[in-house]
Design a protein around this motif. Structure first.
Motif, PDB file in Angstrom:
ATOM      1  N   SER A 148       3.005   5.394  -8.120  1.00  0.00           N
ATOM      2  CA  SER A 148       2.382   4.206  -8.776  1.00  0.00           C
ATOM      3  C   SER A 148       1.856   2.738  -8.213  1.00  0.00           C
ATOM      4  O   SER A 148       1.606   2.000  -8.761  1.00  0.00           O
ATOM      5  N   THR A 149       3.701   2.100  -7.662  1.00  0.00           N
ATOM      6  CA  THR A 149       3.212   0.816  -7.326  1.00  0.00           C
ATOM      7  C   THR A 149       2.799   0.749  -6.019  1.00  0.00           C
ATOM      8  O   THR A 149       2.308  -0.682  -5.936  1.00  0.00           O
ATOM      9  N   LEU A 150       3.208   1.545  -4.960  1.00  0.00           N
ATOM     10  CA  LEU A 150       2.505   1.434  -3.566  1.00  0.00           C
ATOM     11  C   LEU A 150       1.104   2.074  -2.639  1.00  0.00           C
ATOM     12  O   LEU A 150       0.891   1.413  -2.267  1.00  0.00           O
ATOM     13  N   ALA A 151       1.191   3.073  -4.145  1.00  0.00           N
ATOM     14  CA  ALA A 151      -0.347   3.634  -4.134  1.00  0.00           C
ATOM     15  C   ALA A 151      -1.439   3.645  -4.221  1.00  0.00           C
ATOM     16  O   ALA A 151      -2.985   3.935  -4.582  1.00  0.00           O
ATOM     17  N   SER A 152      -1.543   3.272  -5.850  1.00  0.00           N
ATOM     18  CA  SER A 152      -2.312   2.760  -6.510  1.00  0.00           C
ATOM     19  C   SER A 152      -3.567   1.768  -5.916  1.00  0.00           C
ATOM     20  O   SER A 152      -4.384   2.634  -6.681  1.00  0.00           O
ATOM     21  N   GLN A 153      -3.466   1.729  -5.144  1.00  0.00           N
ATOM     22  CA  GLN A 153      -4.143   0.765  -4.709  1.00  0.00           C
ATOM     23  C   GLN A 153      -5.502   1.327  -3.966  1.00  0.00           C
ATOM     24  O   GLN A 153      -7.191   1.147  -3.841  1.00  0.00           O
ATOM     25  N   TYR A 154      -5.267   2.411  -3.521  1.00  0.00           N
ATOM     26  CA  TYR A 154      -6.331   3.673  -2.695  1.00  0.00           C
ATOM     27  C   TYR A 154      -6.966   5.293  -4.024  1.00  0.00           C
ATOM     28  O   TYR A 154      -8.431   4.450  -3.330  1.00  0.00           O
TER      29      TYR A 154
END
Length: 343
Positions: A148-154
């Motif tokens: 949720s911190t590192l991949a939610s931008q995708y």
């Protein structure tokens, strides 16, 4: 049972070749494994139940005896590999579900194969097992948080689904395995000889499913960069894991000696890619491409880990470096093993 044990030893010896042949078979005939798509979580649960069966109170005592090394090694794993995944996605301009798949495998706990590689390289296997155990037990919390911190931008990250799936296929099976071991004790040893074969067959099924459901996109333009990214991810993980352990030796030389440095190197660089593939298929069912990086990682890290372990042994033998040396000093194999009285 001896036949099963022999088969397990044979499968371990030729596992990489078997994986490649099995993947090719599913690429050309996806119907072989497509039936198991809905059951990958059960196959992974079997693997981790087997892991629990092999654990006893001594494994947890080791964690208590060397908490600093275990905590530092686990933290290093959950910082280095996820951030490396994000960096590689940025460098190679990966986007969408492919980037999510790369980050997902980076957020997974350390793989059980690292124990074998550490043993072959004369590393601290006890530390290796302890870090692997702690990172695995933390997986239901760490994976949803990191994703949720590192991949939610995708894409939108199904945090709750990731948590529940990880809880179902990781924590519950491991705890059940521990309970069975505690109840039946020595009787369990009669069964554990079959675990390598069972675990590897389950891994093959999961790999077969990922290849089968993605056979049309496995080598497409969309996924063309996945393999080189996965290879770099693993190799950089080894390099940074070793560099980090060398740095820790300067800070705390008694705890991070040569054998511990090897263990941390393998623990940082090798991922539980079977868990990554299973989570991808369950939590991102509409986008099975997410599972491709985990599948590539599963094959590649066994190859690279084996090569690194073999190189390490030859390097140490060539330069007379003892497994018990402080920091890999050349010629230390000719010195007596230190004891509490002489150390």
């Amino acid at each position: 049972m001896k036949t099963v044990e022999k088969f397990g030893n044979w499968l371990t010896k030729w596992f990489i070749l078997v994986v490649v042949v099995w993947a090719m078979a599913n690429f050309f005939l996806p119907s072989i494994s497509i039936w198991a798509k809905s059951y990958t979580n059960y196959f992974l649960s079997i693997i981790l139940f087997g892991m629990g069966l092999t654990l006893d109170i001594e494994d947890f005592k080791r964690i208590v005896k060397m908490p600093l090394m275990v905590i530092v090694g686990t933290v290093a794993h959950y910082i280095i590999m996820p951030l490396l995944a994000v960096l590689l996605c940025w460098v190679f301009r990966l986007d969408g579900v492919v980037a999510v798949g790369v980050i997902l495998v980076g957020c997974c706990p350390s793989g059980t194969s690292s124990n074998v590689m550490s043993y072959l390289a004369r590393g601290d296997v006890a530390l290796d097992v302890s870090i692997g155990l702690v990172s695995t037990l933390l997986a239901p919390i760490m994976i949803p948080f990191l994703m949720s911190t590192l991949a939610s931008q995708y894409v939108t990250i199904p945090t709750q689904k990731l948590f529940l799936t990880a809880l179902e296929v990781v924590l519950i099976p491991v705890c059940l395995g521990l309970a069975v071991h505690a109840i039946f004790k020595d009787k369990v040893k009669k069964v554990t000889v079959a675990l390598p074969a069972v675990s590897q067959i389950c891994i093959l099924v999961i790999i077969g499913v990922v290849v089968a459901v993605n056979h049309a996109k496995l080598f497409s333009a969309e996924t063309a960069l996945v393999l080189p990214v996965v290879m770099l991810h693993n190799l950089c993980g080894f390099s940074l894991g070793f560099g980090f352990s060398k740095l820790m030796y300067r800070i705390y030389p008694k705890g991070f000696r040569y054998a511990q440095q090897k263990a941390i190197t393998f623990e940082v660089g090798m991922q539980d890619s079977g868990l990554g593939a299973t989570l991808a298929l369950q939590a991102f069912a509409a986008n099975p491409v997410v599972a491709i990086p985990s599948t590539f990682f599963s094959v590649w890290h066994n190859i690279s880990g084996s090569l690194l372990a073999d190189w390490w042994r030859q390097h140490d033998d060539k330069h007379g470096i003892a497994a018990h040396s402080d920091n890999g000093e050349k010629g230390s194999a000719k010195q007596p093993i230190p004891t509490p009285a002489t150390a």
